[in-house]
Design a protein around this motif. Structure first.
Motif, PDB file in Angstrom:
ATOM      1  N   LEU A  64      -2.926  76.303  55.128  1.00 36.77           N
ATOM      2  CA  LEU A  64      -4.277  76.278  55.683  1.00 36.77           C
ATOM      3  C   LEU A  64      -4.236  75.379  56.903  1.00 36.77           C
ATOM      4  CD1 LEU A  64      -7.403  76.693  55.628  1.00 36.77           C
ATOM      5  CD2 LEU A  64      -7.530  74.673  54.184  1.00 36.77           C
ATOM      6  N   ARG A  65      -4.519  75.951  58.061  1.00 34.99           N
ATOM      7  CA  ARG A  65      -4.632  75.139  59.284  1.00 34.99           C
ATOM      8  C   ARG A  65      -5.964  74.434  59.149  1.00 34.99           C
ATOM      9  NH1 ARG A  65      -1.518  79.057  62.865  1.00 34.99           N
ATOM     10  NH2 ARG A  65      -2.722  78.470  64.686  1.00 34.99           N
ATOM     11  N   TYR A  66      -5.905  73.121  58.961  1.00 33.37           N
ATOM     12  CA  TYR A  66      -7.098  72.398  58.561  1.00 33.37           C
ATOM     13  C   TYR A  66      -7.595  71.469  59.662  1.00 33.37           C
ATOM     14  CZ  TYR A  66     -10.190  69.256  56.049  1.00 33.37           C
ATOM     15  OH  TYR A  66     -11.283  68.513  55.668  1.00 33.37           O
ATOM     16  N   ASP A  67      -8.881  71.592  59.970  1.00 30.67           N
ATOM     17  CA  ASP A  67      -9.535  70.656  60.881  1.00 30.67           C
ATOM     18  C   ASP A  67     -10.860  70.271  60.248  1.00 30.67           C
ATOM     19  OD1 ASP A  67     -11.107  69.437  62.841  1.00 30.67           O
ATOM     20  OD2 ASP A  67     -10.042  70.467  64.448  1.00 30.67           O
ATOM     21  N   PRO A  68     -11.021  68.995  59.886  1.00 36.61           N
ATOM     22  CA  PRO A  68     -12.241  68.591  59.181  1.00 36.61           C
ATOM     23  C   PRO A  68     -13.512  68.927  59.960  1.00 36.61           C
ATOM     24  CG  PRO A  68     -10.918  66.678  59.819  1.00 36.61           C
ATOM     25  CD  PRO A  68     -10.091  67.875  60.073  1.00 36.61           C
ATOM     26  N   ASP A  69     -13.416  69.054  61.281  1.00 39.22           N
ATOM     27  CA  ASP A  69     -14.601  69.394  62.066  1.00 39.22           C
ATOM     28  C   ASP A  69     -14.870  70.895  62.100  1.00 39.22           C
ATOM     29  OD1 ASP A  69     -15.072  66.788  62.589  1.00 39.22           O
ATOM     30  OD2 ASP A  69     -14.192  66.796  64.603  1.00 39.22           O
ATOM     31  N   ILE A  70     -13.875  71.684  61.776  1.00 38.48           N
ATOM     32  CA  ILE A  70     -14.040  73.142  61.837  1.00 38.48           C
ATOM     33  C   ILE A  70     -14.078  73.755  60.438  1.00 38.48           C
ATOM     34  CG2 ILE A  70     -13.056  75.310  62.678  1.00 38.48           C
ATOM     35  CD1 ILE A  70     -11.646  73.701  64.877  1.00 38.48           C
ATOM     36  N   GLU A 111     -10.902  78.181  60.553  1.00 41.26           N
ATOM     37  CA  GLU A 111     -12.241  78.668  60.216  1.00 41.26           C
ATOM     38  C   GLU A 111     -12.235  79.254  58.815  1.00 41.26           C
ATOM     39  OE1 GLU A 111     -10.698  79.532  63.047  1.00 41.26           O
ATOM     40  OE2 GLU A 111     -11.934  78.574  64.597  1.00 41.26           O
ATOM     41  N   ALA A 112     -13.390  79.192  58.151  1.00 39.10           N
ATOM     42  CA  ALA A 112     -13.541  79.919  56.895  1.00 39.10           C
ATOM     43  C   ALA A 112     -13.667  81.404  57.243  1.00 39.10           C
ATOM     44  CB  ALA A 112     -14.783  79.449  56.162  1.00 39.10           C
ATOM     45  N   SER A 113     -13.255  82.270  56.316  1.00 38.89           N
ATOM     46  CA  SER A 113     -13.336  83.706  56.570  1.00 38.89           C
ATOM     47  C   SER A 113     -13.407  84.427  55.238  1.00 38.89           C
ATOM     48  CB  SER A 113     -12.091  84.166  57.328  1.00 38.89           C
ATOM     49  OG  SER A 113     -10.945  83.914  56.537  1.00 38.89           O
ATOM     50  N   VAL A 114     -13.876  85.653  55.288  1.00 37.91           N
ATOM     51  CA  VAL A 114     -13.892  86.445  54.058  1.00 37.91           C
ATOM     52  C   VAL A 114     -12.457  86.690  53.608  1.00 37.91           C
ATOM     53  CG1 VAL A 114     -14.693  88.578  52.990  1.00 37.91           C
ATOM     54  CG2 VAL A 114     -16.016  87.540  54.846  1.00 37.91           C
ATOM     55  N   THR A 115     -11.604  86.985  54.569  1.00 39.83           N
ATOM     56  CA  THR A 115     -10.183  87.224  54.236  1.00 39.83           C
ATOM     57  C   THR A 115      -9.597  86.000  53.535  1.00 39.83           C
ATOM     58  OG1 THR A 115     -10.074  88.448  56.312  1.00 39.83           O
ATOM     59  CG2 THR A 115      -7.985  87.990  55.204  1.00 39.83           C
ATOM     60  N   GLY A 116      -9.847  84.839  54.131  1.00 37.38           N
ATOM     61  CA  GLY A 116      -9.324  83.604  53.551  1.00 37.38           C
ATOM     62  C   GLY A 116      -9.863  83.385  52.151  1.00 37.38           C
ATOM     63  N   GLU A 117     -11.149  83.595  51.987  1.00 41.41           N
ATOM     64  CA  GLU A 117     -11.761  83.406  50.674  1.00 41.41           C
ATOM     65  C   GLU A 117     -11.148  84.347  49.639  1.00 41.41           C
ATOM     66  OE1 GLU A 117     -16.066  83.806  50.395  1.00 41.41           O
ATOM     67  OE2 GLU A 117     -16.200  82.097  51.781  1.00 41.41           O
ATOM     68  N   LEU A 118     -11.008  85.608  50.024  1.00 44.21           N
ATOM     69  CA  LEU A 118     -10.429  86.579  49.083  1.00 44.21           C
ATOM     70  C   LEU A 118      -9.015  86.177  48.684  1.00 44.21           C
ATOM     71  CD1 LEU A 118     -11.710  89.910  50.686  1.00 44.21           C
ATOM     72  CD2 LEU A 118     -12.275  89.069  48.394  1.00 44.21           C
ATOM     73  N   ILE A 119      -8.252  85.726  49.667  1.00 50.31           N
ATOM     74  CA  ILE A 119      -6.867  85.324  49.370  1.00 50.31           C
ATOM     75  C   ILE A 119      -6.854  84.129  48.413  1.00 50.31           C
ATOM     76  CG2 ILE A 119      -4.795  84.297  50.398  1.00 50.31           C
ATOM     77  CD1 ILE A 119      -5.330  86.129  52.850  1.00 50.31           C
ATOM     78  N   LEU A 120      -7.755  83.169  48.658  1.00 47.20           N
ATOM     79  CA  LEU A 120      -7.811  81.984  47.790  1.00 47.20           C
ATOM     80  C   LEU A 120      -8.263  82.349  46.373  1.00 47.20           C
ATOM     81  CD1 LEU A 120      -9.307  79.295  50.204  1.00 47.20           C
ATOM     82  CD2 LEU A 120      -6.914  79.621  49.549  1.00 47.20           C
ATOM     83  N   ILE A 147      -3.697  80.703  57.132  1.00 41.85           N
ATOM     84  CA  ILE A 147      -5.126  80.990  57.251  1.00 41.85           C
ATOM     85  C   ILE A 147      -5.795  79.766  57.890  1.00 41.85           C
ATOM     86  CG2 ILE A 147      -5.312  82.627  55.336  1.00 41.85           C
ATOM     87  CD1 ILE A 147      -6.420  80.322  53.619  1.00 41.85           C
ATOM     88  N   GLY A 148      -7.054  79.932  58.281  1.00 37.28           N
ATOM     89  CA  GLY A 148      -7.827  78.813  58.834  1.00 37.28           C
ATOM     90  C   GLY A 148      -7.598  78.617  60.317  1.00 37.28           C
ATOM     91  N   ARG A 152      -1.166  85.079  60.933  1.00 37.71           N
ATOM     92  CA  ARG A 152      -2.408  84.427  60.487  1.00 37.71           C
ATOM     93  C   ARG A 152      -3.263  85.509  59.851  1.00 37.71           C
ATOM     94  NH1 ARG A 152      -4.724  81.096  65.480  1.00 37.71           N
ATOM     95  NH2 ARG A 152      -6.104  80.363  63.828  1.00 37.71           N
ATOM     96  N   PHE A 153      -3.260  85.554  58.549  1.00 36.71           N
ATOM     97  CA  PHE A 153      -3.888  86.674  57.839  1.00 36.71           C
ATOM     98  C   PHE A 153      -5.352  86.870  58.224  1.00 36.71           C
ATOM     99  CE2 PHE A 153      -0.795  86.711  53.973  1.00 36.71           C
ATOM    100  CZ  PHE A 153       0.077  87.505  54.704  1.00 36.71           C
ATOM    101  N   ASP A 154      -6.089  85.763  58.330  1.00 35.74           N
ATOM    102  CA  ASP A 154      -7.526  85.924  58.622  1.00 35.74           C
ATOM    103  C   ASP A 154      -7.755  86.442  60.032  1.00 35.74           C
ATOM    104  OD1 ASP A 154      -6.528  83.566  59.618  1.00 35.74           O
ATOM    105  OD2 ASP A 154      -8.013  82.266  58.670  1.00 35.74           O
ATOM    106  N   VAL A 155      -7.010  85.880  60.993  1.00 36.01           N
ATOM    107  CA  VAL A 155      -7.168  86.324  62.376  1.00 36.01           C
ATOM    108  C   VAL A 155      -6.795  87.807  62.496  1.00 36.01           C
ATOM    109  CG1 VAL A 155      -6.253  86.050  64.715  1.00 36.01           C
ATOM    110  CG2 VAL A 155      -6.755  84.033  63.316  1.00 36.01           C
ATOM    111  N   LEU A 156      -5.739  88.214  61.820  1.00 33.99           N
ATOM    112  CA  LEU A 156      -5.253  89.589  61.922  1.00 33.99           C
ATOM    113  C   LEU A 156      -6.177  90.575  61.227  1.00 33.99           C
ATOM    114  CD1 LEU A 156      -1.451  88.993  61.139  1.00 33.99           C
ATOM    115  CD2 LEU A 156      -2.471  89.457  63.382  1.00 33.99           C
TER     116      LEU A 156
END
Ligand code: SF4
Ligand code: SF4
Lengths: 280, 517
Positions: free
Chosen positions: B198-204, B174-183, B171-172, B130-134
């Motif tokens: 993208l692990r997607y949860d409409p509430d998160i 949660e939103a993250s700087v890492t995720g944003e940069l990758i996108l 990724i996901g 999980r790139f963002d978590v790592l």
């Protein structure tokens, strides 16, 4: 039970308001705009029978003096619309608000709202109110796409169930407006102010044709009327490029604007205080 | 090239073997490493299938009703491995002689070194973490621009050295700087690897982040959306999406994946009754027994779980692996059985046909859940709706509706919703759009949200007219496929898969959706 003439229902519309919406198009309009892109929605069919002769699929026939359309047989070739001398369509379904809702209900998970358009949707005022009530009960947003001829001030019931109006402002002065639409501009301009004041102005739309319409003046007029509100409210202004597509032959000599011209209009709108301008 | 059973192996003479080996060595379409893989595979297939393989397996493989997905006769590793990279970055590795990284530069290099030494059944790791978590803590310490540059080279390095479309990262939610940069980077890079979810949860997941992901997906077919809640609930809080779309435990994985070809099975039946009473139980039972035999050999007769450095250092735990009970061709199965029962309904268009589809999956699920396997996580196998392979003629991918017969968009999504819930370890469908989708990303997001509301668990999109597209379950460039057709070698291993009939049909016939404008 009253049934409103429905021209079509689009299950996934992305141009009639924010997000994914169902758009309901009612038949008949009280304007007759020269540049109308869907002239077949202007009038009600008078059952002259002309179109039944040219349908290649045998989907149209006369019964008891009225034209009957067989949806299953229809191949959507639009020949009937082209031959109709009356700017009407034989492909109309008469539906009550409950019947329209039934069609929409299945799609609830995928849409965030419904938009009623036309024709002119406010001509079907009662159906719209009932339909919007059902929509609101189910958490949908509700928008009207209107030519602005309706007396909104005296219909709080309608405004209450509507989240907003997408209002066409087609010209800058009475004379041009009458030349273009056949009707007066005064109610339109009154509504522009009134709806903004009531927080019900979802967006303003102007179709731009260089040469034929004084688009700069229209933008200036709209800005002038909205100037008391523009500071606090982010009112979207949609500048629509005129396109020949669908327009009646006798009005085909209008010129399509280029990118540069549209950008110039956008600049003007920015100058006049709009912040949210969309060119389509 | 695959030698099917023992009899055939024994008649393979020395001379035949040498000829086969020479053929591989001379194959101009293969790169050096692809040749090496082919040679290893050839050697492996000289062995017998594992002890305990039921006799019926050979017949049902011959009749194409069961497929072991060319895993080979005697795999010497688990098929899917999801190393615990979080542990690695926290503790380092003595085998790799690496201390825990102190900044982004070190972290990215540590990961690349790990990837190089990791593997799965194929040469490449199927899960990169999980790139963002790592990386988020490291990324936040850098200037955005510097972090972007480092991540860009990290991604390019992955694409050029792990040239296989089954390499997957997450990724996901949660939103993250890492995720944003990758996108932001992916559309510019136009890489095939990694496959991103993208692990997607409409509430998160914030809508803006989700829309960024959709915009990115239209431009480069990445990321796909995995419905986070489902995988958390059915696989476990610490799940990862690996390979095509396989939901598995991090620090674990899957031993093997074997598939029923339901479409082909239905061809061998008189009617639906015959199917449910005779043929399906036979095939399910045989597949279960075969998987038992194979897993037994991987656990007890191979060195992997005893001596591999990833196991020894605790990045992978033998007790977190499952067997994947796969299937393809539900659509053809349903349509064939309906016809044999004298009915005309088709899956995706007729409620009765869809009821039959659900009944088939319920029957399979019941047998799979009743089956005890000593080595599989929680002693159970997990069902997998497989994306299809080149020899699957007469069988659409997993539970997907056949190309060209897809219903309207909302109906199609609802249909996915009927079937996806059976497959925690992997299922998904693809909905390519045309340019109109760019005009209102809110609308596209509404459709994705609606999909998850009606039961879709994994879905993706791409631009129908783009070069980089998602074919069946992985990314592919139309331009690379063209090269391969002209006999040129291309670096990506999976390009060859696309020459198969099913991906070819996907490219040409998959319904591209359009919005009314
Ligand atoms: S569009 Fe009109 S002319 Fe064409 S098939 Fe339908 S009813 Fe007939
Ligand atoms: S649609 Fe037009 S042509 Fe057809 S019957 Fe009505 S008015 Fe006549």
């Amino acid at each position: 039970m009253y049934r409103a003439p429905v021209n079509k229902i689009i299950r996934s519309s992305i141009v009639d308001g924010p997000g994914n919406r169902t758009a309901v198009f009612f038949q008949s309009c009280n304007f007759n705009c020269r540049y109308c892109h869907n002239p077949e929605t202007i009038h009600m069919c008078v059952h002259c029978g002309r179109c039944t002769e040219s349908c290649p699929a045998g989907a149209l026939r006369m019964a008891e003096g009225k034209v009957v359309w067989d949806k299953e047989k229809c191949v959507s070739c639009d020949t009937c619309i082209k031959v109709c001398p009356n700017d009407a369509s034989p492909k109309i379904t008469y539906m009550s608000a409950a019947q329209i809702w039934e069609e929409i209900e299945d799609d609830l998970p995928f849409i965030r709202g419904i938009t009623v358009s036309g024709g002119e949707c406010t001509l079907q005022r009662d159906t719209v109110v009932e339909l919007f009530r059902l929509a609101k009960q189910n958490g949908l947003t509700t928008l009207l796409d209107s030519n602005g001829s309706y007396d909104f001030q005296n219909d709080l019931e309608l405004l209450e169930v509507s989240d907003g109006v997408m209002l066409d402002v087609k010209a800058d002065c009475e004379e041009r407006h009458r030349w273009l639409t056949g009707q007066s501009i005064s109610t339109v301009l009154f509504n522009l102010d009134y709806l903004a004041k009531m927080n019900k102005l979802e967006e303003v739309r102007t179709v731009c044709i260089p040469g034929a319409l004084e688009n700069e003046k229209t933008i200036s007029k709209v800005a002038e009327i909205l100037s008391p509100y523009l500071k606090e409210k982010d009112i979207r202004y949609k500048l629509i490029k005129y396109r020949h597509f669908g327009v009646r032959e006798k009005y085909q000599d209008f010129r399509q604007p280029d990118e540069e011209y549209m950008e110039h209009l956008k600049e003007l709108a920015l100058e006049k205080g709009f912040r949210n301008i969309v060119i389509i | 090239m695959i030698v099917l059973n023992r009899e055939e192996t024994s008649v393979s003479t020395n001379e035949e073997m040498k000829q086969e080996i020479r053929k591989i060595m001379k194959d101009k379409k293969l790169t050096y490493w692809q040749r090496t893989d082919a040679l290893a595979r050839y050697a492996e297939d000289l062995l017998d299938y594992p002890e305990g393989t039921p006799e019926e397996f050979y017949e049902l493989t011959e009749s194409r009703e069961i497929s072991d997905l060319h895993e080979g006769h005697g795999p010497w590793s688990a098929r899917y491995i999801l190393p615990d990279y979080e542990k690695f970055l926290k503790e380092g590795s003595s085998f790799l002689r690496l201390d825990p990284p102190k900044d982004l530069f070190e972290a990215l290099n540590c990961l690349l070194i790990f990837y190089h030494n990791a593997h799965a059944l194929d040469r490449f790791p199927v899960f990169l973490g999980r790139f963002d978590v790592l990386l988020e803590d490291f990324v936040k310490k850098e200037k955005r621009e510097d972090a972007g540059k480092m991540l860009g080279w990290f991604l390019t390095s992955i694409d050029r050295t792990m040239s296989d479309s089954f390499v997957q990262a997450n990724i996901g939610p949660e939103a993250s700087v890492t995720g944003e940069l990758i996108l932001e980077l992916l559309p510019k890079l136009q890489n095939i690897t990694p496959n991103l979810s993208l692990r997607y949860d409409p509430d998160i997941t914030p809508d803006d982040f989700a829309k960024k992901a959709l915009d990115c997906a239209l431009r480069c077919a990445n990321p796909a959306f995995a419905y986070d809640r489902f995988y958390k609930e059915r696989v476990g809080e610490d799940y990862g999406i690996a390979s095509c779309y396989n939901g598995l435990l991090i620090g674990g994985g899957a031993f093997t994946l074997t598939r029923l070809r339901l479409g082909t099975i239905s061809e061998h039946c008189k009617d639906s009754r015959d199917f449910f009473e005779n043929r399906l139980p036979l095939c399910v039972d045989t597949q279960l027994k075969f998987m038992d035999a194979k897993i037994n050999s991987i656990v007890n007769d191979r060195a992997f779980f005893e001596s591999d450095w990833m196991v020894k250092e605790g990045f992978v735990h033998p007790d977190r692996f499952v067997g994947l009970f796969g299937l393809v061709g539900l659509c053809e199965c349903v349509n064939n059985l309906m016809a044999k029962d004298g009915k005309s309904g088709r899956m995706g268009h007729d409620p009765e046909a869809d009821r039959l589809g659900v009944k088939i999956l319920e029957a399979i699920e019941k047998s799979v859940n009743e089956h005890y396997c000593p080595y599989s996580y929680k002693h159970r196998f997990v069902m997998h709706s497989q994306v299809g392979a080149d020899d699957d003629e007469g069988n659409s991918a997993g539970t997907r509706i056949a190309y060209g017969d897809e219903p309207e968009l909302y109906e199609h999504l609802k249909n996915c919703g009927l079937y996806h819930r059976f497959f925690p370890s992997g299922v998904g469908d693809i909905f390519p759009f045309d340019e109109t989708a760019f005009r209102n990303l809110d609308a596209l997001l509404d459709i994705f949200k609606g999909g998850f509301k009606v039961g879709v668990k994994y879905m993706s999109t791409y631009l129908g007219s783009g070069d980089l597209i998602r074919v069946t379950g992985y990314l592919m460039k139309r331009s690379e496929v063209e090269k391969l057709k002209n006999g040129e070698a291309v670096a990506n291993d999976s390009a060859a898969l696309v020459l198969g009939k099913s991906p070819e049909r996907h490219m040409n016939e998959k319904k591209v959706r359009s919005f009314d404008v």
